[in-house]
Design an enzyme around this catalytic site. Structure first.
Site: not given
Length: 73
Positions: A5-6, A66, A68
């Site tokens: 996600e990140d 969701h 970082i």
């Protein structure tokens, strides 16, 4: 395996990667798998992501990362 996600990369080349985000109403390939945080050392010749162990007592079953970010003191 199912995408990240990140990512946040520190000046020393260590990269922290969040994975496992599930959005309500969107089908997940692994709906029962909790989120994860990986570490990758970009200074290595063949860097690979290694899953970090999350401390006991943390509600891992509901971990849905969701984004970082890191803080360096």
């Amino acid at each position: 395996e199912h995408g990240s996600e990140d990512i946040d990369i520190l000046p020393n080349g260590l990269a922290f990667i969040s994975s496992g985000l599930k959005y309500p109403g969107i089908k997940s390939p692994v709906p029962d798998k909790p989120g994860e945080i990986f570490l990758m050392d970009l200074n290595e010749d063949n860097p690979r992501a290694v899953e970090l162990r999350i401390s006991r007592g943390f509600d891992l079953a509901s971990f849905n990362p969701h984004g970082i970010s890191t803080y360096t003191d």
